[in-house]
Write a protein that holds these residues in place. Structure first.
Motif, PDB file in Angstrom:
ATOM      1  N   ASP A   1      35.377   7.387 -17.338  1.00 33.10           N
ATOM      2  CA  ASP A   1      34.724   8.209 -15.999  1.00 33.10           C
ATOM      3  C   ASP A   1      33.321   8.223 -16.785  1.00 33.10           C
ATOM      4  O   ASP A   1      33.625   8.759 -18.164  1.00 33.10           O
ATOM      5  CB  ASP A   1      35.514   8.776 -15.310  1.00 33.10           C
ATOM      6  N   GLY A   2      32.883   9.279 -16.674  1.00 36.33           N
ATOM      7  CA  GLY A   2      31.105   9.881 -17.732  1.00 36.33           C
ATOM      8  C   GLY A   2      30.137   8.656 -17.211  1.00 36.33           C
ATOM      9  O   GLY A   2      29.207   8.396 -16.527  1.00 36.33           O
ATOM     10  N   LEU A   3      29.911   7.775 -18.337  1.00 32.26           N
ATOM     11  CA  LEU A   3      28.839   6.523 -18.005  1.00 32.26           C
ATOM     12  C   LEU A   3      28.348   6.392 -17.603  1.00 32.26           C
ATOM     13  O   LEU A   3      27.857   5.400 -16.777  1.00 32.26           O
ATOM     14  CB  LEU A   3      28.746   6.586 -19.773  1.00 32.26           C
ATOM     15  N   PRO A   4      30.202   4.827 -17.244  1.00 38.01           N
ATOM     16  CA  PRO A   4      30.567   4.161 -15.851  1.00 38.01           C
ATOM     17  C   PRO A   4      29.641   4.745 -14.992  1.00 38.01           C
ATOM     18  O   PRO A   4      29.710   4.199 -13.837  1.00 38.01           O
ATOM     19  CB  PRO A   4      31.874   3.985 -16.233  1.00 38.01           C
ATOM     20  N   GLY A   5      29.885   5.795 -14.509  1.00 42.05           N
ATOM     21  CA  GLY A   5      29.441   6.662 -12.749  1.00 42.05           C
ATOM     22  C   GLY A   5      27.916   6.440 -12.792  1.00 42.05           C
ATOM     23  O   GLY A   5      27.055   6.796 -11.962  1.00 42.05           O
ATOM     24  N   TYR A   6      26.891   6.422 -14.294  1.00 37.09           N
ATOM     25  CA  TYR A   6      25.390   5.835 -13.949  1.00 37.09           C
ATOM     26  C   TYR A   6      24.773   5.175 -14.555  1.00 37.09           C
ATOM     27  O   TYR A   6      23.386   5.150 -14.516  1.00 37.09           O
ATOM     28  CB  TYR A   6      24.862   8.457 -14.727  1.00 37.09           C
ATOM     29  N   PHE A   7      25.272   4.381 -15.566  1.00 35.36           N
ATOM     30  CA  PHE A   7      24.882   3.391 -16.720  1.00 35.36           C
ATOM     31  C   PHE A   7      25.762   1.685 -16.088  1.00 35.36           C
ATOM     32  O   PHE A   7      27.077   2.094 -15.761  1.00 35.36           O
ATOM     33  CB  PHE A   7      25.139   3.987 -18.220  1.00 35.36           C
ATOM     34  N   LYS A   8      24.733   0.915 -16.774  1.00 30.78           N
ATOM     35  CA  LYS A   8      25.536  -0.146 -16.808  1.00 30.78           C
ATOM     36  C   LYS A   8      25.934  -0.226 -18.169  1.00 30.78           C
ATOM     37  O   LYS A   8      25.288  -0.859 -19.265  1.00 30.78           O
ATOM     38  CB  LYS A   8      24.317  -1.367 -17.137  1.00 30.78           C
ATOM     39  N   VAL A   9      27.303  -0.533 -18.350  1.00 27.66           N
ATOM     40  CA  VAL A   9      28.420  -0.334 -19.286  1.00 27.66           C
ATOM     41  C   VAL A   9      28.210  -2.013 -20.292  1.00 27.66           C
ATOM     42  O   VAL A   9      27.515  -1.519 -21.962  1.00 27.66           O
ATOM     43  CB  VAL A   9      30.280  -0.213 -18.929  1.00 27.66           C
ATOM     44  N   GLU A  10      27.791  -2.816 -19.749  1.00 28.71           N
ATOM     45  CA  GLU A  10      27.332  -3.887 -20.665  1.00 28.71           C
ATOM     46  C   GLU A  10      25.803  -4.086 -21.387  1.00 28.71           C
ATOM     47  O   GLU A  10      25.968  -4.857 -22.628  1.00 28.71           O
ATOM     48  CB  GLU A  10      27.643  -5.341 -19.195  1.00 28.71           C
ATOM     49  N   ARG A  11      25.327  -2.386 -20.745  1.00 29.33           N
ATOM     50  CA  ARG A  11      24.219  -2.774 -21.484  1.00 29.33           C
ATOM     51  C   ARG A  11      24.579  -1.771 -22.601  1.00 29.33           C
ATOM     52  O   ARG A  11      23.694  -2.407 -23.469  1.00 29.33           O
ATOM     53  CB  ARG A  11      23.109  -2.299 -20.172  1.00 29.33           C
ATOM     54  N   ILE A  12      24.788  -1.071 -22.581  1.00 30.55           N
ATOM     55  CA  ILE A  12      25.263   0.416 -23.531  1.00 30.55           C
ATOM     56  C   ILE A  12      25.888  -0.886 -24.530  1.00 30.55           C
ATOM     57  O   ILE A  12      25.948  -0.679 -25.964  1.00 30.55           O
ATOM     58  CB  ILE A  12      25.785   1.454 -22.869  1.00 30.55           C
ATOM     59  N   ARG A  13      27.088  -2.253 -24.329  1.00 31.47           N
ATOM     60  CA  ARG A  13      27.613  -2.224 -25.212  1.00 31.47           C
ATOM     61  C   ARG A  13      26.900  -3.648 -25.688  1.00 31.47           C
ATOM     62  O   ARG A  13      26.541  -3.537 -27.142  1.00 31.47           O
ATOM     63  CB  ARG A  13      28.251  -3.871 -24.357  1.00 31.47           C
ATOM     64  N   GLU A  14      25.170  -4.106 -25.407  1.00 36.39           N
ATOM     65  CA  GLU A  14      23.921  -4.630 -26.214  1.00 36.39           C
ATOM     66  C   GLU A  14      23.436  -3.877 -26.675  1.00 36.39           C
ATOM     67  O   GLU A  14      23.383  -4.490 -28.038  1.00 36.39           O
ATOM     68  CB  GLU A  14      23.227  -5.333 -24.423  1.00 36.39           C
ATOM     69  N   LEU A  15      23.712  -2.770 -26.647  1.00 39.95           N
ATOM     70  CA  LEU A  15      22.678  -1.659 -27.187  1.00 39.95           C
ATOM     71  C   LEU A  15      23.537  -1.637 -28.684  1.00 39.95           C
ATOM     72  O   LEU A  15      23.254  -1.966 -30.084  1.00 39.95           O
ATOM     73  CB  LEU A  15      22.342  -0.866 -27.380  1.00 39.95           C
ATOM     74  N   TRP A  16      24.992  -1.561 -28.098  1.00 41.73           N
ATOM     75  CA  TRP A  16      26.019  -1.045 -29.571  1.00 41.73           C
ATOM     76  C   TRP A  16      25.891  -2.849 -30.561  1.00 41.73           C
ATOM     77  O   TRP A  16      25.829  -2.366 -32.151  1.00 41.73           O
ATOM     78  CB  TRP A  16      26.921  -0.679 -28.962  1.00 41.73           C
ATOM     79  N   THR A  17      26.202  -3.216 -30.027  1.00 44.56           N
ATOM     80  CA  THR A  17      26.257  -5.015 -30.755  1.00 44.56           C
ATOM     81  C   THR A  17      25.449  -5.018 -31.506  1.00 44.56           C
ATOM     82  O   THR A  17      24.982  -5.137 -32.676  1.00 44.56           O
ATOM     83  CB  THR A  17      25.942  -5.701 -29.706  1.00 44.56           C
ATOM     84  N   GLN A  18      24.085  -4.923 -30.582  1.00 40.60           N
ATOM     85  CA  GLN A  18      22.714  -5.484 -31.619  1.00 40.60           C
ATOM     86  C   GLN A  18      22.174  -3.975 -32.417  1.00 40.60           C
ATOM     87  O   GLN A  18      21.829  -4.070 -33.640  1.00 40.60           O
ATOM     88  CB  GLN A  18      21.144  -5.213 -30.334  1.00 40.60           C
TER      89      GLN A  18
END
Length: 627
Positions: free
Chosen positions: A581-598
């Motif tokens: 909960d938290g971030l997944p309620g407001y953001f696209k987790v797959e995009r956060i993962r993309e930022l993390w990977t980069q």
């Protein structure tokens, strides 16, 4: 320094003694020395005390006036209380203590809300008039001390920190979506908003009056930037006198006193001034990092040696993740200025030596010390030279292309061109926003973007910029930062991190008389030919070596990019990528993962955005997961 809380009961029963106790317990760290409550009829007040002036029990609060009509809970320090006390005593007021708290009571009894004009200090207080059944809330001019409030069915609940209102169950934990958007642009939530619907911060320089018939809020102070014609030599002498007076006033305490020493011009100048005013060596505290490019302790050491201070240093080099979990608990709203980490540690170090510490806060905002002011000045010169139709029709498309680049340098060039393509106020916002519109649209969920509708956080900067009466761009952006960034970011950080260790921090460069004097100075005395803080450096030149005066500003920020690849990697990976909960309620987790990977691949530096996401999730975990 202290913590205050309370509520009215004109129309509904918001609580009892137990409610007050819960509120006080939530802010115990702000005042570990004593506590007290007052519950009578329609008013409930609570106070946590950190004893600084008049250490006797006579200084405990809530405090009553000699006639028993007025009762106050007060957080802060009134630096001119001795002069005020003498004047009031000469009128016959029978003082029973030696506290600044009683001075406010006496002054209010004589002048009512107009007493605020006489107070020089940092403060937030609630004062109950039993006869008129009126609650009066007020906050200092600059916003050093916090004050939250919420209106509930015609009544009001208030506290020094939001967590006291939450602990009492007096507010709903409903996220205010535009405040969430503001947070990711500014790394803090600008007043009067908070992260929750229906809960507000009382703005600096404002008062709020509550009766059974309703509420009234007004601004009692603003800052004018209309420049006076002043010779530089004369202005330098006058500023030096202001700094000496402000520092001397802040050295009055009945407990051990010292200073933060970063090695920059502001804190070094304050330490030099303290040393000149003190008969004993000043106690100084500095924080550094293992990595040399983020470590200022060698410069702090130069000043410490020059003035033979009782110097203490601490290097942040391990257990960052473990400490971050503890640090985040003290922020009851999302807050992402990364300098909160060294501020926490320098406060912890200082509290082992002193109870009061002076700091150089305000020097950058008041005297144009940030690098961003120099960059913005260059931008504005180009903005004035390039015709509007070229800026709008040519620069904007190029900027859009550059923003898509994987290379940080090109993306920063895109930000510069975006700022040049628009008007001055919007350019200032774009240059300083911590997330671009493109980044936000990429990571925010469709639902979040739909709920925001056409709201854009730049409105805060644009509205503030336009309210300034100054005639030049630098005056307007300094006014904007003093009204937004300073109270919303810098002072929140210092208040929460110092209060976490029951430490009081005083800022001579934020004395309101000094700030008013500086605001009226021509902008060229603050920034000229690329030199930042020109007049402040002139004041400190006889006291500080050139190694301090001429060095490039380093800032007080940790190495975020490296931390996400090292000390914070495991914690961040868990909180950002595995949250339920938290971030997944407001953001696209797959995009956060993309930022993390980069970021981990070192193709991009997403440190700032990842930090904002992480601090939001840590806040959510503490204040929302069990709600």
């Amino acid at each position: 320094m202290c913590g205050i809380a309370g509520f009215t009961r004109f129309h509904c029963d918001l609580g009892d003694e137990t409610t007050l106790e819960r509120m006080g317990e939530a802010i115990r760290h702000r005042g570990p020395d004593a506590q007290g409550s007052y519950l009578q009829g329609p008013i409930a007040l609570h106070h946590r005390r950190l004893s600084i002036i008049d250490l006797s029990a006579a200084g405990n609060q809530p405090m009553h006036s000699h006639c028993s009509r007025y009762t106050i809970v007060f957080n802060g320090e009134i630096y001119n209380f001795l002069e005020l006390r003498e004047a009031l005593a000469n009128t016959g007021y029978p003082f029973r203590t030696h506290t600044d708290t009683e001075v406010i009571l006496a002054l209010y009894a004589r002048k009512g809300r107009d007493c605020l004009a006489d107070l020089n200090g940092m403060f937030a207080f609630a004062l109950w008039d039993q006869e008129a059944e009126t609650l009066f809330l007020a906050r200092d001019r600059i916003g050093k001390k916090p004050l939250y409030y919420s209106s509930i069915n015609g009544d009001i609940a208030f506290a020094s920190e939001l967590k006291a209102l939450l602990a009492a169950g007096l507010v709903q934990r409903e996220i205010r979506i535009d405040a969430l958007r503001d947070y990711f642009s500014y790394q803090y939530i600008p007043d009067p908003k908070t992260i929750f619907e229906g809960v507000f911060k009382l703005e600096p320089g404002h008062w709020l009056e509550i009766t059974a018939g309703g509420q009234r809020k007004a601004q009692y102070w603003d800052l004018s930037f209309l420049a006076n014609a002043t010779e530089e030599d004369q202005a330098t002498k006058l500023l030096g006198k202001h700094i000496q007076k402000a520092t001397r006033r802040r050295m009055v305490a009945d407990v051990p006193l010292g200073a933060f020493l970063s090695g920059g011009v502001d804190s070094s100048g304050i330490v030099a001034t303290m040393s000149q005013l003190s008969e004993h060596p000043v106690t100084t505290c500095s924080i550094g990092f293992d990595e040399k490019r983020f470590n200022e302790t060698e410069f702090a050491r130069i000043v410490a040696e020059k003035y033979a201070t009782n110097h203490h240093e601490y290097v942040v080099k391990e257990r960052v993740a473990e400490n971050l979990l503890e640090i985040a608990r003290y922020f009851d709203e999302p807050f992402a200025d990364p300098s909160l980490v060294p501020t926490y540690f320098v406060s912890k170090l200082a509290r082992q030596q002193v109870t009061v510490a002076l700091a150089g806060d305000g020097g950058d905002e008041v005297f144009a010390g940030y690098e961003k002011y120099a960059i913005d000045a260059i931008e504005n010169r180009w903005r004035e030279r390039v015709p509007a139709f070229i800026r709008h029709n040519l620069l904007h498309p190029i900027a859009t292309l550059l923003h898509r680049s994987p290379f940080g340098l090109l993306r920063r060039a895109g930000t510069l061109l975006s700022a040049l393509a628009t008007e001055a106020a919007m350019g200032f916002y774009l240059s300083n926003a911590q997330i671009t519109d493109a980044q936000w649209q990429r990571i925010a969920s469709e639902d979040t973007q739909e709920r925001l509708s056409d709201y854009h956080p730049s409105a805060i900067v644009l509205d503030t910029y336009r309210r300034c009466d100054g005639t030049d761009h630098l005056s307007r952006i300094l006014y904007t930062d003093i009204k937004t960034f300073l109270p919303g970011d810098i002072l929140v950080k210092v208040d929460r991190m110092s209060m976490a260790h029951a430490l009081e921090v005083r800022a001579p460069l934020l004395d309101y008389e000094l700030v008013e004097f500086a605001a009226h100075l021509p902008s060229a005395l603050k920034f000229r030919d690329g030199e930042k803080k020109r007049i402040l450096k002139a004041v400190f030149k006889p006291s500080l070596p050139n190694a301090i005066l001429d060095r490039r500003k380093m800032g007080f920020s940790p190495p975020l990019a490296d931390w996400f690849r090292d000390e914070l990697r495991n914690l961040a990976e868990e909180k950002l990528l595995k949250a339920k909960d938290g971030l997944p309620g407001y953001f696209k987790v797959e995009r956060i993962r993309e930022l993390w990977t980069q970021h981990q691949a070192r193709t991009h530096d997403h440190g700032a955005v990842l930090w904002s996401l992480l601090m939001f999730q840590l806040w959510w975990q503490e204040y929302m997961s069990d709600a």
